[in-house]
Design an enzyme around this catalytic site. Sequence first.
Site, PDB file in Angstrom:
ATOM      1  N   GLU A   1     -11.266   5.637   2.427  1.00 52.90           N
ATOM      2  CA  GLU A   1     -10.924   5.852   1.013  1.00 52.90           C
ATOM      3  C   GLU A   1     -12.192   5.868   0.147  1.00 52.90           C
ATOM      4  O   GLU A   1     -12.215   6.497  -0.912  1.00 52.90           O
ATOM      5  CB  GLU A   1      -9.939   4.785   0.505  1.00 52.90           C
ATOM      6  CG  GLU A   1      -8.581   4.766   1.221  1.00 52.90           C
ATOM      7  CD  GLU A   1      -7.602   5.877   0.765  1.00 52.90           C
ATOM      8  OE1 GLU A   1      -7.955   6.703  -0.084  1.00 52.90           O
ATOM      9  OE2 GLU A   1      -6.475   5.890   1.307  1.00 52.90           O
TER      10      GLU A   1
ATOM     11  N   ARG B   1      -4.390  12.830 -11.215  1.00 50.70           N
ATOM     12  CA  ARG B   1      -4.264  11.703 -10.282  1.00 50.70           C
ATOM     13  C   ARG B   1      -4.039  12.195  -8.847  1.00 50.70           C
ATOM     14  O   ARG B   1      -4.432  11.528  -7.893  1.00 50.70           O
ATOM     15  CB  ARG B   1      -3.117  10.768 -10.715  1.00 50.70           C
ATOM     16  CG  ARG B   1      -3.021   9.550  -9.807  1.00 50.70           C
ATOM     17  CD  ARG B   1      -2.188   8.435 -10.383  1.00 50.70           C
ATOM     18  NE  ARG B   1      -2.184   7.311  -9.468  1.00 50.70           N
ATOM     19  CZ  ARG B   1      -1.776   6.097  -9.760  1.00 50.70           C
ATOM     20  NH1 ARG B   1      -1.339   5.830 -10.976  1.00 50.70           N
ATOM     21  NH2 ARG B   1      -1.813   5.127  -8.860  1.00 50.70           N
TER      22      ARG B   1
ATOM     23  N   LYS C   1       0.813   1.939  -8.300  1.00 50.71           N
ATOM     24  CA  LYS C   1       1.799   2.519  -7.374  1.00 50.71           C
ATOM     25  C   LYS C   1       2.244   1.461  -6.372  1.00 50.71           C
ATOM     26  O   LYS C   1       1.406   0.819  -5.728  1.00 50.71           O
ATOM     27  CB  LYS C   1       1.182   3.682  -6.586  1.00 50.71           C
ATOM     28  CG  LYS C   1       1.149   5.000  -7.332  1.00 50.71           C
ATOM     29  CD  LYS C   1       0.697   6.099  -6.379  1.00 50.71           C
ATOM     30  CE  LYS C   1       0.555   7.422  -7.079  1.00 50.71           C
ATOM     31  NZ  LYS C   1       0.016   8.464  -6.169  1.00 50.71           N
TER      32      LYS C   1
ATOM     33  N   ASN D   1      -5.235  12.039  -3.728  1.00 54.40           N
ATOM     34  CA  ASN D   1      -4.498  12.286  -2.477  1.00 54.40           C
ATOM     35  C   ASN D   1      -5.218  13.245  -1.550  1.00 54.40           C
ATOM     36  O   ASN D   1      -4.606  13.768  -0.610  1.00 54.40           O
ATOM     37  CB  ASN D   1      -3.105  12.827  -2.792  1.00 54.40           C
ATOM     38  CG  ASN D   1      -2.158  11.713  -3.133  1.00 54.40           C
ATOM     39  OD1 ASN D   1      -2.167  10.678  -2.480  1.00 54.40           O
ATOM     40  ND2 ASN D   1      -1.355  11.906  -4.155  1.00 54.40           N
TER      41      ASN D   1
ATOM     42  N   GLU E   1       0.887  10.538 -12.620  1.00 52.20           N
ATOM     43  CA  GLU E   1       0.635  11.691 -11.740  1.00 52.20           C
ATOM     44  C   GLU E   1       1.438  12.913 -12.177  1.00 52.20           C
ATOM     45  O   GLU E   1       2.188  13.493 -11.399  1.00 52.20           O
ATOM     46  CB  GLU E   1       0.964  11.321 -10.278  1.00 52.20           C
ATOM     47  CG  GLU E   1       0.223  12.175  -9.286  1.00 52.20           C
ATOM     48  CD  GLU E   1       0.311  11.653  -7.856  1.00 52.20           C
ATOM     49  OE1 GLU E   1       0.087  10.444  -7.642  1.00 52.20           O
ATOM     50  OE2 GLU E   1       0.604  12.459  -6.977  1.00 52.20           O
TER      51      GLU E   1
ATOM     52  N   LYS F   1     -11.509   5.137  -9.770  1.00 50.44           N
ATOM     53  CA  LYS F   1     -10.048   5.217  -9.767  1.00 50.44           C
ATOM     54  C   LYS F   1      -9.484   4.917 -11.157  1.00 50.44           C
ATOM     55  O   LYS F   1      -8.543   5.571 -11.614  1.00 50.44           O
ATOM     56  CB  LYS F   1      -9.447   4.272  -8.719  1.00 50.44           C
ATOM     57  CG  LYS F   1      -7.939   4.390  -8.692  1.00 50.44           C
ATOM     58  CD  LYS F   1      -7.282   4.021  -7.409  1.00 50.44           C
ATOM     59  CE  LYS F   1      -5.779   4.334  -7.521  1.00 50.44           C
ATOM     60  NZ  LYS F   1      -5.023   3.901  -6.381  1.00 50.44           N
TER      61      LYS F   1
ATOM     62  N   ARG G   1      14.802  -7.194 -12.240  1.00 49.17           N
ATOM     63  CA  ARG G   1      14.356  -6.013 -13.015  1.00 49.17           C
ATOM     64  C   ARG G   1      12.873  -6.061 -13.373  1.00 49.17           C
ATOM     65  O   ARG G   1      12.423  -5.422 -14.311  1.00 49.17           O
ATOM     66  CB  ARG G   1      15.192  -5.815 -14.271  1.00 49.17           C
ATOM     67  CG  ARG G   1      16.644  -5.585 -13.970  1.00 49.17           C
ATOM     68  CD  ARG G   1      17.350  -4.823 -15.064  1.00 49.17           C
ATOM     69  NE  ARG G   1      18.722  -4.577 -14.641  1.00 49.17           N
ATOM     70  CZ  ARG G   1      19.712  -5.408 -14.852  1.00 49.17           C
ATOM     71  NH1 ARG G   1      19.520  -6.518 -15.514  1.00 49.17           N
ATOM     72  NH2 ARG G   1      20.920  -5.110 -14.433  1.00 49.17           N
TER      73      ARG G   1
ATOM     74  N   HIS H   1      -3.801   4.035   8.378  1.00 55.44           N
ATOM     75  CA  HIS H   1      -3.726   4.981   7.256  1.00 55.44           C
ATOM     76  C   HIS H   1      -5.063   5.695   7.008  1.00 55.44           C
ATOM     77  O   HIS H   1      -5.113   6.924   6.911  1.00 55.44           O
ATOM     78  CB  HIS H   1      -3.279   4.220   6.000  1.00 55.44           C
ATOM     79  CG  HIS H   1      -3.284   5.053   4.765  1.00 55.44           C
ATOM     80  ND1 HIS H   1      -2.414   6.104   4.566  1.00 55.44           N
ATOM     81  CD2 HIS H   1      -4.086   5.019   3.659  1.00 55.44           C
ATOM     82  CE1 HIS H   1      -2.660   6.668   3.389  1.00 55.44           C
ATOM     83  NE2 HIS H   1      -3.674   6.033   2.820  1.00 55.44           N
TER      84      HIS H   1
ATOM     85  N   HIS I   1      -0.661  11.648   5.837  1.00 55.86           N
ATOM     86  CA  HIS I   1       0.687  11.052   5.879  1.00 55.86           C
ATOM     87  C   HIS I   1       1.530  11.701   6.968  1.00 55.86           C
ATOM     88  O   HIS I   1       2.315  11.027   7.649  1.00 55.86           O
ATOM     89  CB  HIS I   1       1.405  11.239   4.528  1.00 55.86           C
ATOM     90  CG  HIS I   1       0.922  10.296   3.458  1.00 55.86           C
ATOM     91  ND1 HIS I   1       1.310  10.412   2.141  1.00 55.86           N
ATOM     92  CD2 HIS I   1       0.102   9.229   3.503  1.00 55.86           C
ATOM     93  CE1 HIS I   1       0.744   9.448   1.425  1.00 55.86           C
ATOM     94  NE2 HIS I   1       0.007   8.716   2.228  1.00 55.86           N
TER      95      HIS I   1
ATOM     96  N   HIS J   1      -4.519  13.235   2.150  1.00 57.14           N
ATOM     97  CA  HIS J   1      -3.287  12.466   2.357  1.00 57.14           C
ATOM     98  C   HIS J   1      -2.073  13.313   2.758  1.00 57.14           C
ATOM     99  O   HIS J   1      -1.143  12.788   3.358  1.00 57.14           O
ATOM    100  CB  HIS J   1      -2.946  11.653   1.107  1.00 57.14           C
ATOM    101  CG  HIS J   1      -3.819  10.435   0.933  1.00 57.14           C
ATOM    102  ND1 HIS J   1      -5.181  10.510   0.779  1.00 57.14           N
ATOM    103  CD2 HIS J   1      -3.518   9.112   0.898  1.00 57.14           C
ATOM    104  CE1 HIS J   1      -5.683   9.292   0.647  1.00 57.14           C
ATOM    105  NE2 HIS J   1      -4.689   8.419   0.710  1.00 57.14           N
TER     106      HIS J   1
HETATM  107  N1  GLY Z   1      -3.638   6.099  -3.778  1.00 59.58           N
HETATM  108  C1  GLY Z   1      -3.494   7.195  -4.673  1.00 59.58           C
HETATM  109  C2  GLY Z   1      -3.047   6.796  -6.035  1.00 59.58           C
HETATM  110  O1  GLY Z   1      -3.033   5.624  -6.363  1.00 59.58           O
HETATM  111  O2  GLY Z   1      -2.690   7.631  -6.828  1.00 59.58           O
END
Ligand code: GLY
Length: 338
Positions: free
Chosen positions: A165, A219, A123, A223, A214, A204, A101, A243, A230, A226
């Site tokens: 990025e 946030r 994330k 993206n 998000e 960031k 957990r 990526h 993606h 992306h």
């Molecule tokens: N890579 C995008 C984020 O961390 O929100």
Amino acid sequence: MKTTVRHSRGAYEVELTDLASVLGQLGGQDFVVTDENVRDAIRLASDHLAVQPGEGSKDVQTLGRVWEWLAGRADRSGRLVALGGGVVGDLAGFAAATYMRGIDLVMVPTSLLAMVDSSVGGKVGIDLPQGKNLAGAFWPPVRVLIPIDALRTLPARHFANGSAEVWKNGAALDERLFESLLAQPLQADAKNIAEIVFQCIELKKAVVEEDEFETTGRRAVLNFGHTVGHAIEQAMNYEGILHGEAVAIGMVVESRLAENIGVASPGVADTIQKGLQSQGLPTRIPGGLAAASLIEAMRRDKKARRNGLAFAFVSQIGTSKLIEGVPENDVLKVLENQ
Ligand code: GLY
């Protein structure tokens, strides 16, 4: 260079350091997950689990391997050390979030992409056959140690991959950073590489502290590029494209779309394309990818809603916003004209 990122459960320090110092700090309660390339490049001698390099390892089977490897070794006081690029960080981070957990996670990003983006913000997750990052969690690390000298062993293609990025941060959040990249594309041996990595982390940090989970749209601007990126990765089965390369193409396609629907100032897409090309990144959708299959993949993007697709658009260099409910026909037109 050091900074502290605050989140709902506390805070963690992000520190720029070097590999020898990181390896010297590892103790008996640290359980290292890495990939075979990183293990070989740094000649890792201590006990570890090395997964195969590449996005294919962000899957349920490999996650199971990490859990079972931990189960033979770690109790709740163990720390999982994710030593590698974005794949290792996401995969091992999700294992840390779920094993017993949740155990402590230390991020040690060795690729440019992981240094400037995925190691910060909490994330973690894996891909499912239906889409990228579809199973995951917000699990902040207890520390991020960035061995900046690891960039010296990073192959050129992977350096350019991570630079996408950095360009994204400039285009979406910081016009001065973007202008400086236009004047001088990023180089692994540049004197200011550590400053640029740190600058990206500060950018960031400001975003994730404001919108950790998000939920406000803030946030989501991280993206940019992306949604399309993606979809390209997924349509290509994560083979033959990295990526950051897919995100580079995505930034240009999404900016053309933003111009078409009146969200971006004219010329934004050309400016971004020129910059990414100067870095040696691809900016066109690879031949043979059907627009319909890309739309299909975009429908499974986590930002998509019933009333249409969602994109983080750059309206002018340095300024960006999340736009929801973009009609699929507008997206199709841009994809077909690429
Ligand atoms: N890579 C995008 C984020 O961390 O929100």
